[in-house]
Scaffold this active site. Structure first.
Site, PDB file in Angstrom:
ATOM      1  N   THR A  12      -9.023  15.154 -17.236  1.00 13.35           N
ATOM      2  CA  THR A  12      -9.731  16.090 -18.197  1.00 13.35           C
ATOM      3  C   THR A  12      -8.633  17.394 -18.952  1.00 13.35           C
ATOM      4  O   THR A  12      -7.503  17.138 -18.271  1.00 13.35           O
ATOM      5  CB  THR A  12     -10.860  16.790 -17.039  1.00 13.35           C
ATOM      6  OG1 THR A  12     -10.156  17.664 -16.351  1.00 13.35           O
ATOM      7  CG2 THR A  12     -11.142  15.475 -16.387  1.00 13.35           C
ATOM      8  N   GLY A  13      -8.566  16.535 -20.228  1.00 10.80           N
ATOM      9  CA  GLY A  13      -7.572  17.287 -20.705  1.00 10.80           C
ATOM     10  C   GLY A  13      -6.564  17.225 -21.290  1.00 10.80           C
ATOM     11  O   GLY A  13      -5.295  17.520 -20.702  1.00 10.80           O
ATOM     12  N   GLY A  14      -6.758  15.236 -21.417  1.00 11.69           N
ATOM     13  CA  GLY A  14      -5.855  14.728 -21.222  1.00 11.69           C
ATOM     14  C   GLY A  14      -4.719  14.227 -22.278  1.00 11.69           C
ATOM     15  O   GLY A  14      -3.609  13.905 -22.325  1.00 11.69           O
ATOM     16  N   SER A  16      -3.338  17.010 -24.583  1.00 14.63           N
ATOM     17  CA  SER A  16      -2.475  18.121 -24.845  1.00 14.63           C
ATOM     18  C   SER A  16      -1.569  18.300 -23.803  1.00 14.63           C
ATOM     19  O   SER A  16      -2.122  18.146 -22.005  1.00 14.63           O
ATOM     20  CB  SER A  16      -3.543  19.330 -26.082  1.00 14.63           C
ATOM     21  OG  SER A  16      -2.519  19.659 -26.106  1.00 14.63           O
ATOM     22  N   GLY A  17      -0.816  18.672 -24.093  1.00 14.10           N
ATOM     23  CA  GLY A  17       0.469  19.978 -22.970  1.00 14.10           C
ATOM     24  C   GLY A  17       0.478  19.384 -21.552  1.00 14.10           C
ATOM     25  O   GLY A  17       1.073  18.372 -21.490  1.00 14.10           O
ATOM     26  N   ILE A  18      -0.358  20.480 -20.360  1.00 16.01           N
ATOM     27  CA  ILE A  18       0.910  19.577 -19.174  1.00 16.01           C
ATOM     28  C   ILE A  18      -0.655  18.377 -19.140  1.00 16.01           C
ATOM     29  O   ILE A  18      -0.141  17.475 -18.610  1.00 16.01           O
ATOM     30  CB  ILE A  18      -0.136  21.257 -18.277  1.00 16.01           C
ATOM     31  CG1 ILE A  18       0.745  21.981 -18.646  1.00 16.01           C
ATOM     32  CG2 ILE A  18      -0.537  20.420 -16.423  1.00 16.01           C
ATOM     33  CD1 ILE A  18       0.019  23.408 -17.833  1.00 16.01           C
ATOM     34  N   GLY A  19      -1.559  17.948 -19.160  1.00 18.84           N
ATOM     35  CA  GLY A  19      -2.447  16.816 -19.124  1.00 18.84           C
ATOM     36  C   GLY A  19      -2.221  15.536 -19.540  1.00 18.84           C
ATOM     37  O   GLY A  19      -2.130  15.028 -19.026  1.00 18.84           O
ATOM     38  N   TYR A 150     -10.660  34.957 -17.277  1.00 18.13           N
ATOM     39  CA  TYR A 150      -9.704  34.052 -16.858  1.00 18.13           C
ATOM     40  C   TYR A 150      -9.329  33.796 -15.609  1.00 18.13           C
ATOM     41  O   TYR A 150      -8.899  32.516 -14.753  1.00 18.13           O
ATOM     42  CB  TYR A 150      -8.719  33.671 -18.501  1.00 18.13           C
ATOM     43  CG  TYR A 150      -7.142  32.555 -17.846  1.00 18.13           C
ATOM     44  CD1 TYR A 150      -7.892  30.902 -18.004  1.00 18.13           C
ATOM     45  CD2 TYR A 150      -6.265  32.825 -17.162  1.00 18.13           C
ATOM     46  CE1 TYR A 150      -7.172  29.644 -18.331  1.00 18.13           C
ATOM     47  CE2 TYR A 150      -5.069  31.368 -17.306  1.00 18.13           C
ATOM     48  CZ  TYR A 150      -5.613  30.223 -17.076  1.00 18.13           C
ATOM     49  OH  TYR A 150      -4.816  29.264 -17.383  1.00 18.13           O
TER      50      TYR A 150
END
Ligand SMILES: NC(=O)c1ccc[n+]([C@@H]2O[C@H](COP(=O)([O-])OP(=O)(O)OC[C@H]3O[C@@H](n4cnc5c(N)ncnc54)[C@H](OP(=O)(O)O)[C@@H]3O)[C@@H](O)[C@H]2O)c1
Length: 249
Positions: A12-14, A16-19, A150
């Site tokens: 999930t959230g793949g 951008s960034g770390i994903g 957070y």
């Protein structure tokens, strides 16, 4: 180089960034990777960068209807899921005294509620030997100014992994947590800092970490790969900090 050969993964959230870095690494290691995100154009760009072993499915993890559609589509396309990296999340700053209901609901709605229902709704597709990796943060064990909501969501994530590794004992599904340190990604563009402020922020974090620098998304991806692969078959309910030592000393 085929540490995930034949595996079906969802990140999930793949987009951008770390994903995204993790999706690229998973595909390189032989997995078929589903990625999600809310922005269609970003998803398409990401899939093009990952290669033919990837599919993007648009959706918001805070929306249970989107999650139902996501898992229906994965079931239709591949029939099962071996790896889930529940990575999508957000962080916004608000010091105590200015925290609004909207800030609380948004942060907990995505990071905690969204992660919980992502994992719960994935379970029918996951068989014995599957691996779940949750993305938490060093923020959960540090006092970072204006970041308490957070941080609390990420403490909840760490706690989920303890409870869920026990709940999933009989199904032989492992649940672990990766806790990244400071890793500049597109998320940092949303922090509202000037270029100078950001440079100062990153220098401050580099100075504190024994490794003397901030991290790269690809360095987090390597840790997620370990936790997702059979190489970590005896690692369960654990938290792996990947922070250059920032929160360890
Ligand atoms: N970068 C760091 O220093 C750091 C440190 C510790 C932990 N983390 C954690 O690592 C994770 C990824 O962060 P990142 O830095 O790689 O951020 P990023 O570059 O902004 O990527 C975030 C990804 O999540 C997606 N996303 C955001 N909200 C979503 C939602 N409600 N539903 C579905 N997808 C959503 C984004 O796509 P859309 O915007 O298109 O939805 C994007 O693909 C987060 O959980 C974050 O808390 C990051």
């Amino acid at each position: 180089m085929d540490r995930l050969s034949g595996k079906i993964a969802l990140i999930t959230g793949g987009s951008s960034g770390i994903g995204l870095e993790t999706a690229k690494l998973f595909a390189k290691e032989g997995a078929f990777v589903f990625i999600t995100g809310r922005r269609q154009a970003e998803l398409e760009k990401a899939v093009a960068g990952i290669g033919s072993n990837a599919k993007g499915i648009r959706g918001d993890i805070a929306n249970l209807g989107d999650l139902d559609r996501l898992f229906e589509e994965i079931k239709e396309v591949k029939g099962r899921l071996d790896i889930l990296f529940a990575n999508a999340g957000l962080g916004e700053f608000a010091p105590l005294g200015t925290i609004t209901e909207a800030h609380f609901d948004k942060t907990f709605g995505v990071n905690v509620r969204g992660t919980l229902f992502t994992v719960q709704k994935a379970l029918p597709l996951m068989g014995e030997g599957s691996a779940i990796v949750l993305n938490a943060s060093i923020a959960a064990i540090k006092g970072t100014p204006a970041f308490s909501v957070y941080a609390a969501t990420k403490a909840a994530i760490r706690s989920f992994a303890r409870g869920w590794s026990v709940d999933l004992r009989d199904r032989k599904i492992r649940v672990n947590v990766v806790s990244p340190g400071t890793v500049p990604t597109p998320a940092y563009d949303g922090f509202g800092m000037t270029e100078d402020q950001m440079a100062g922020f990153l220098k401050g974090h580099s100075d504190v970490a024994p490794v003397g620098r901030v991290g790269l998304p690809s360095e987090i991806a390597e840790a997620v790969l370990f936790l997702a692969s059979d190489k970590s078959s005896f690692v369960n309910g654990a938290e792996l900090f990947v922070d250059g030592g920032f929160a360890q000393v």
